[in-house]
Design a protein around this motif. Structure first.
Motif, PDB file in Angstrom:
ATOM      1  N   LEU A   1       0.834  -1.200   0.000  1.00 45.61           N
ATOM      2  CA  LEU A   1       0.000   0.000   0.000  1.00 45.61           C
ATOM      3  C   LEU A   1       0.868   1.249   0.000  1.00 45.61           C
ATOM      4  N   PHE A   2       0.386   2.269  -0.675  1.00 40.97           N
ATOM      5  CA  PHE A   2       1.162   3.493  -0.869  1.00 40.97           C
ATOM      6  C   PHE A   2       0.254   4.717  -0.722  1.00 40.97           C
ATOM      7  N   TRP A   3       0.858   5.816  -0.308  1.00 43.29           N
ATOM      8  CA  TRP A   3       0.240   7.128  -0.428  1.00 43.29           C
ATOM      9  C   TRP A   3       1.182   8.014  -1.230  1.00 43.29           C
ATOM     10  N   TYR A   4       0.609   8.671  -2.240  1.00 47.52           N
ATOM     11  CA  TYR A   4       1.328   9.652  -3.038  1.00 47.52           C
ATOM     12  C   TYR A   4       0.686  11.014  -2.823  1.00 47.52           C
ATOM     13  N   VAL A   5       1.493  12.075  -2.999  1.00 46.70           N
ATOM     14  CA  VAL A   5       0.999  13.433  -2.870  1.00 46.70           C
ATOM     15  C   VAL A   5       1.346  14.208  -4.138  1.00 46.70           C
ATOM     16  N   GLN A   6       0.408  15.049  -4.538  1.00 54.24           N
ATOM     17  CA  GLN A   6       0.622  15.913  -5.710  1.00 54.24           C
ATOM     18  C   GLN A   6       0.362  17.350  -5.291  1.00 54.24           C
ATOM     19  N   TYR A   7       1.445  18.119  -5.110  1.00 56.08           N
ATOM     20  CA  TYR A   7       1.312  19.529  -4.783  1.00 56.08           C
ATOM     21  C   TYR A   7       0.918  20.299  -6.038  1.00 56.08           C
TER      22      TYR A   7
ATOM     23  N   GLN B   1       4.551  12.524  -5.893  1.00 56.72           N
ATOM     24  CA  GLN B   1       5.719  12.002  -5.194  1.00 56.72           C
ATOM     25  C   GLN B   1       5.273  11.072  -4.080  1.00 56.72           C
ATOM     26  N   LEU B   2       6.123  10.104  -3.783  1.00 55.23           N
ATOM     27  CA  LEU B   2       5.797   9.099  -2.780  1.00 55.23           C
ATOM     28  C   LEU B   2       5.832   9.720  -1.387  1.00 55.23           C
ATOM     29  N   LEU B   3       4.771   9.502  -0.640  1.00 63.66           N
ATOM     30  CA  LEU B   3       4.663  10.024   0.725  1.00 63.66           C
ATOM     31  C   LEU B   3       5.089   8.954   1.734  1.00 63.66           C
ATOM     32  N   LEU B   4       4.561   7.746   1.565  1.00 65.58           N
ATOM     33  CA  LEU B   4       4.939   6.625   2.410  1.00 65.58           C
ATOM     34  C   LEU B   4       4.413   5.331   1.805  1.00 65.58           C
ATOM     35  N   LYS B   5       4.883   4.198   2.364  1.00 67.70           N
ATOM     36  CA  LYS B   5       4.468   2.910   1.828  1.00 67.70           C
ATOM     37  C   LYS B   5       4.457   1.863   2.932  1.00 67.70           C
ATOM     38  N   TYR B   6       3.586   0.884   2.769  1.00 66.19           N
ATOM     39  CA  TYR B   6       3.567  -0.288   3.628  1.00 66.19           C
ATOM     40  C   TYR B   6       3.871  -1.504   2.759  1.00 66.19           C
TER      41      TYR B   6
ATOM     42  N   ILE C   1       7.152  11.220   4.841  1.00 62.86           N
ATOM     43  CA  ILE C   1       7.740  12.557   4.855  1.00 62.86           C
ATOM     44  C   ILE C   1       6.741  13.582   5.389  1.00 62.86           C
ATOM     45  N   ASN C   2       7.261  14.704   5.819  1.00 70.71           N
ATOM     46  CA  ASN C   2       6.446  15.849   6.239  1.00 70.71           C
ATOM     47  C   ASN C   2       5.504  15.544   7.403  1.00 70.71           C
ATOM     48  N   GLY C   3       5.873  14.594   8.256  1.00 72.73           N
ATOM     49  CA  GLY C   3       5.093  14.324   9.457  1.00 72.73           C
ATOM     50  C   GLY C   3       3.861  13.473   9.268  1.00 72.73           C
ATOM     51  N   PHE C   4       3.657  12.928   8.087  1.00 74.02           N
ATOM     52  CA  PHE C   4       2.508  12.064   7.840  1.00 74.02           C
ATOM     53  C   PHE C   4       2.803  10.633   8.284  1.00 74.02           C
ATOM     54  N   GLU C   5       1.749   9.927   8.667  1.00 77.06           N
ATOM     55  CA  GLU C   5       1.848   8.517   8.973  1.00 77.06           C
ATOM     56  C   GLU C   5       0.568   7.822   8.544  1.00 77.06           C
ATOM     57  N   ALA C   6       0.664   6.508   8.372  1.00 77.80           N
ATOM     58  CA  ALA C   6      -0.513   5.737   7.978  1.00 77.80           C
ATOM     59  C   ALA C   6      -0.475   4.401   8.694  1.00 77.80           C
ATOM     60  N   GLU C   7      -1.654   3.853   8.927  1.00 79.34           N
ATOM     61  CA  GLU C   7      -1.743   2.576   9.625  1.00 79.34           C
ATOM     62  C   GLU C   7      -2.471   1.553   8.757  1.00 79.34           C
ATOM     63  N   PHE C   8      -1.811   0.425   8.551  1.00 80.25           N
ATOM     64  CA  PHE C   8      -2.401  -0.671   7.794  1.00 80.25           C
ATOM     65  C   PHE C   8      -3.278  -1.491   8.735  1.00 80.25           C
TER      66      PHE C   8
ATOM     67  N   HIS D   1      -0.159  22.012   8.051  1.00 80.68           N
ATOM     68  CA  HIS D   1       0.296  23.354   7.681  1.00 80.68           C
ATOM     69  C   HIS D   1      -0.342  23.748   6.364  1.00 80.68           C
ATOM     70  N   ILE D   2      -0.317  25.033   6.099  1.00 80.36           N
ATOM     71  CA  ILE D   2      -0.829  25.536   4.819  1.00 80.36           C
ATOM     72  C   ILE D   2      -0.165  24.792   3.663  1.00 80.36           C
ATOM     73  N   SER D   3       1.120  24.511   3.819  1.00 81.11           N
ATOM     74  CA  SER D   3       1.896  23.879   2.747  1.00 81.11           C
ATOM     75  C   SER D   3       1.490  22.426   2.485  1.00 81.11           C
ATOM     76  N   ASP D   4       0.639  21.861   3.321  1.00 81.44           N
ATOM     77  CA  ASP D   4       0.147  20.491   3.095  1.00 81.44           C
ATOM     78  C   ASP D   4      -1.005  20.463   2.103  1.00 81.44           C
ATOM     79  N   THR D   5      -1.464  21.627   1.696  1.00 83.53           N
ATOM     80  CA  THR D   5      -2.530  21.695   0.693  1.00 83.53           C
ATOM     81  C   THR D   5      -2.065  21.011  -0.583  1.00 83.53           C
ATOM     82  N   ALA D   6      -2.793  19.965  -0.977  1.00 82.02           N
ATOM     83  CA  ALA D   6      -2.379  19.141  -2.115  1.00 82.02           C
ATOM     84  C   ALA D   6      -3.446  18.089  -2.369  1.00 82.02           C
ATOM     85  N   GLU D   7      -3.211  17.295  -3.408  1.00 87.37           N
ATOM     86  CA  GLU D   7      -4.063  16.136  -3.666  1.00 87.37           C
ATOM     87  C   GLU D   7      -3.304  14.888  -3.241  1.00 87.37           C
ATOM     88  N   TYR D   8      -4.002  14.014  -2.545  1.00 84.22           N
ATOM     89  CA  TYR D   8      -3.393  12.818  -1.981  1.00 84.22           C
ATOM     90  C   TYR D   8      -4.041  11.581  -2.605  1.00 84.22           C
ATOM     91  N   PHE D   9      -3.192  10.659  -3.043  1.00 86.21           N
ATOM     92  CA  PHE D   9      -3.668   9.448  -3.700  1.00 86.21           C
ATOM     93  C   PHE D   9      -3.206   8.215  -2.931  1.00 86.21           C
TER      94      PHE D   9
END
Lengths: 115, 114
Positions: free
Chosen positions: A33-39, A45-50, A60-67, A82-90
């Motif tokens: 499983l993966f999360w990607y972010v598109q600013y 870009q890859l945010l994290l993976k299980y 990255i950037n303080g995000f976490e996910a739980e499987f 933060h304001i800078s977290d504004t983005a699309e997340y996949f």
């Protein structure tokens, strides 16, 4: 066949508030499983993976996910945005231990952080 | 190169014309993927290349779509007789070890069919 459902198309939050972006998947086999972010105006870009092991993964950037295998979920969280977290997340899924299979993506969640 | 490069960044074409979209992956990346992102939709898998193996074409929506890759270098996605529903952002990604290490995406080609 595998599929991914992102339950919220848009999530508006205020700065410094916590956020959870929900992702559920469907698969008859083990998955990665993966999360990607598109600013804005940038590529994905890859945010994290299980892949295996600990069900809580940090990215990255303080995000976490739980499987959660029993609930077939992989929700993304951040305790203070933060304001800078504004983005699309996949959220994305692929078959585990089968090199080369393409990722299947959800439709995305737009996170809008305002002050 | 330092990243995945796609060209053109924007393409406007008339309905019925053919278009070619180019992807230049990161040097050494053996895997290359094409996805389509329609407005308000997720990423739709189109085709996957891995080294010299036969490509996985299972995501191509019709026979108007085709793609080529020479070895582990540049790939070209061709759409023949474009239709308005082909309007989308076409994304290319490459990877060194399949999906495990994550993909590196290009910035995409925005195709508009008028």
């Amino acid at each position: 066949a595998q599929s991914v459902t992102q339950l919220d198309s848009q999530v508006p939050v205020f700065e410094e508030a916590p956020v959870e972006l929900r992702c559920n998947y469907s698969s008859s086999v083990s998955v990665y499983l993966f999360w990607y972010v598109q600013y804005p105006n940038q590529g994905l870009q890859l945010l994290l993976k299980y892949l295996s092991g600990s069900t809580l993964v940090k990215g990255i950037n303080g995000f976490e996910a739980e499987f959660n295998k029993s609930q077939t979920s992989f929700h993304l969280r951040k305790p203070s945005v933060h304001i800078s977290d504004t983005a699309e997340y996949f959220c994305a899924v692929s078959t585990a231990n089968q090199a080369g299979t393409a990722l299947i993506f959800g439709k995305g969640t737009t996170l809008s952080v305002s002050s | 190169g330092a990243g995945v490069s796609q060209s053109p960044s924007n393409k406007v074409t008339e309905k019925g014309k053919d278009v070619e979209l180019r992807c230049d992956p990161i040097s050494g990346h053996t895997a290359l993927y094409w996805y389509r992102q329609r407005l308000g939709q997720g990423l739709e898998f189109l085709i996957y290349f891995q080294g010299n193996s036969a490509p996985d074409k299972s995501g191509l929506p019709s026979d108007r779509f085709s793609a080529e890759r020479t070895g582990e270098s540049v790939s070209t996605l061709t759409i023949q007789r474009t239709q308005q529903e082909d309007s989308a952002v076409y994304l290319c990604a490459s990877s060194s070890q399949g999906q495990i290490y994550g993909y590196t995406f290009g910035s995409g080609t925005r195709l508009t069919v008028v």
